[in-house]
Motif scaffolding. Structure first.
Motif, PDB file in Angstrom:
ATOM      1  N   LYS A   1      -7.613  -3.774  -3.263  1.00 21.72           N
ATOM      2  CA  LYS A   1      -7.284  -2.846  -4.340  1.00 21.72           C
ATOM      3  C   LYS A   1      -6.245  -1.829  -3.884  1.00 21.72           C
ATOM      4  O   LYS A   1      -5.280  -1.537  -4.598  1.00 21.72           O
ATOM      5  N   GLN A   2      -6.433  -1.274  -2.676  1.00 21.09           N
ATOM      6  CA  GLN A   2      -5.462  -0.316  -2.138  1.00 21.09           C
ATOM      7  C   GLN A   2      -4.101  -0.966  -1.939  1.00 21.09           C
ATOM      8  O   GLN A   2      -3.069  -0.344  -2.186  1.00 21.09           O
ATOM      9  N   ALA A   3      -4.090  -2.215  -1.492  1.00 18.21           N
ATOM     10  CA  ALA A   3      -2.822  -2.917  -1.269  1.00 18.21           C
ATOM     11  C   ALA A   3      -2.088  -3.128  -2.589  1.00 18.21           C
ATOM     12  O   ALA A   3      -0.876  -2.924  -2.669  1.00 18.21           O
ATOM     13  N   VAL A   4      -2.813  -3.509  -3.632  1.00 17.18           N
ATOM     14  CA  VAL A   4      -2.188  -3.718  -4.939  1.00 17.18           C
ATOM     15  C   VAL A   4      -1.630  -2.397  -5.469  1.00 17.18           C
ATOM     16  O   VAL A   4      -0.491  -2.339  -5.952  1.00 17.18           O
ATOM     17  N   ILE A   5      -2.417  -1.331  -5.363  1.00 17.94           N
ATOM     18  CA  ILE A   5      -1.958  -0.020  -5.818  1.00 17.94           C
ATOM     19  C   ILE A   5      -0.718   0.394  -5.031  1.00 17.94           C
ATOM     20  O   ILE A   5       0.267   0.881  -5.599  1.00 17.94           O
ATOM     21  N   PHE A   6      -0.733   0.180  -3.718  1.00 19.45           N
ATOM     22  CA  PHE A   6       0.416   0.536  -2.888  1.00 19.45           C
ATOM     23  C   PHE A   6       1.662  -0.208  -3.340  1.00 19.45           C
ATOM     24  O   PHE A   6       2.723   0.400  -3.519  1.00 19.45           O
ATOM     25  N   TYR A   7       1.556  -1.520  -3.513  1.00 19.01           N
ATOM     26  CA  TYR A   7       2.745  -2.298  -3.866  1.00 19.01           C
ATOM     27  C   TYR A   7       3.265  -1.952  -5.259  1.00 19.01           C
ATOM     28  O   TYR A   7       4.477  -1.891  -5.474  1.00 19.01           O
ATOM     29  N   VAL A   8       2.375  -1.680  -6.189  1.00 21.48           N
ATOM     30  CA  VAL A   8       2.812  -1.309  -7.546  1.00 21.48           C
ATOM     31  C   VAL A   8       3.495   0.054  -7.525  1.00 21.48           C
ATOM     32  O   VAL A   8       4.606   0.217  -8.044  1.00 21.48           O
TER      33      VAL A   8
ATOM     34  N   ALA B   1       4.260  11.002  -1.911  1.00 21.66           N
ATOM     35  CA  ALA B   1       3.120  11.344  -1.045  1.00 21.66           C
ATOM     36  C   ALA B   1       2.017  10.302  -1.177  1.00 21.66           C
ATOM     37  O   ALA B   1       1.388   9.914  -0.180  1.00 21.66           O
ATOM     38  N   VAL B   2       1.775   9.820  -2.385  1.00 18.94           N
ATOM     39  CA  VAL B   2       0.772   8.769  -2.602  1.00 18.94           C
ATOM     40  C   VAL B   2       1.200   7.491  -1.887  1.00 18.94           C
ATOM     41  O   VAL B   2       0.395   6.840  -1.201  1.00 18.94           O
ATOM     42  N   VAL B   3       2.469   7.129  -2.015  1.00 20.61           N
ATOM     43  CA  VAL B   3       2.986   5.916  -1.368  1.00 20.61           C
ATOM     44  C   VAL B   3       2.843   6.011   0.148  1.00 20.61           C
ATOM     45  O   VAL B   3       2.371   5.076   0.808  1.00 20.61           O
TER      46      VAL B   3
ATOM     47  N   ASN C   1       0.505   3.682   2.451  1.00 24.97           N
ATOM     48  CA  ASN C   1       1.157   2.900   3.501  1.00 24.97           C
ATOM     49  C   ASN C   1       0.506   3.165   4.854  1.00 24.97           C
ATOM     50  O   ASN C   1       0.266   2.232   5.624  1.00 24.97           O
ATOM     51  N   ALA C   2       0.204   4.422   5.125  1.00 24.37           N
ATOM     52  CA  ALA C   2      -0.442   4.758   6.403  1.00 24.37           C
ATOM     53  C   ALA C   2      -1.822   4.113   6.507  1.00 24.37           C
ATOM     54  O   ALA C   2      -2.182   3.568   7.556  1.00 24.37           O
ATOM     55  N   LYS C   3      -2.588   4.161   5.418  1.00 26.07           N
ATOM     56  CA  LYS C   3      -3.922   3.549   5.431  1.00 26.07           C
ATOM     57  C   LYS C   3      -3.827   2.048   5.642  1.00 26.07           C
ATOM     58  O   LYS C   3      -4.572   1.472   6.444  1.00 26.07           O
ATOM     59  N   LEU C   4      -2.919   1.386   4.932  1.00 25.66           N
ATOM     60  CA  LEU C   4      -2.784  -0.065   5.059  1.00 25.66           C
ATOM     61  C   LEU C   4      -2.259  -0.455   6.430  1.00 25.66           C
ATOM     62  O   LEU C   4      -2.692  -1.454   7.001  1.00 25.66           O
ATOM     63  N   THR C   5      -1.359   0.332   6.988  1.00 26.33           N
ATOM     64  CA  THR C   5      -0.827   0.042   8.316  1.00 26.33           C
ATOM     65  C   THR C   5      -1.923   0.160   9.367  1.00 26.33           C
ATOM     66  O   THR C   5      -2.062  -0.703  10.230  1.00 26.33           O
TER      67      THR C   5
END
Length: 139
Positions: free
Chosen positions: A3-10, A109-111, A115-119
């Motif tokens: 879910k976080q990855a989808v939100i990040f990419y969108v 800031a959200v992006v 990104n930091a969380k996914l990395t």
């Protein structure tokens, strides 16, 4: 994680498209931007420089391979957006003129946070896999 990855990419893609569109507007010399630059006392060639930087930054933050380059893109957009909002406010213009840059700064800031969380998550998964492979080799 998914879910976080989808939100990040969108959100990241939306931000990059908005910044690329802004870069194209600056490069094409859109009348509103020319007028705003004149009111703020900036030379018109600054629009060409910023437009080019915005296009490069939009490409850089979408590429998945070079994380350090992506971080530089985020930093560049942060500086540009803070500078845009600050320019309007320090020139004595209405708060509403600084609002678009401020909203984009919050989106950025959200992006960056996602990104930091996914990395970190990808790094920890990679480390776990390396540990599994290492333990299997020892057996």
């Amino acid at each position: 994680m998914r879910k976080q990855a989808v939100i990040f990419y969108v959100v990241s893609s939306l931000f990059a498209v908005l910044m690329a569109a802004s870069g194209m507007s600056k490069l094409s010399g859109q009348e509103d931007l020319v007028q705003a630059a004149n009111e703020l006392g900036y030379p018109l060639y600054l629009l060409k420089i910023l437009g080019t930087a915005y296009l490069i930054g939009a490409i850089v933050i979408l590429q998945p391979k070079f994380e350090t380059l992506k971080q530089w893109g985020y930093a560049g957009f942060s500086i540009a957006l803070i500078g845009a909002a600050g320019s309007h406010l320090l020139a004595g213009q209405a708060l509403s003129t600084a609002l678009p840059a401020t909203v984009l700064l919050v989106v950025l800031a959200v992006v960056v946070t996602l990104n930091a969380k996914l990395t970190r998550l990808n790094l920890s998964i990679g480390e776990d896999l390396n540990n599994v492979y290492q333990s299997q080799r020892e057996i």
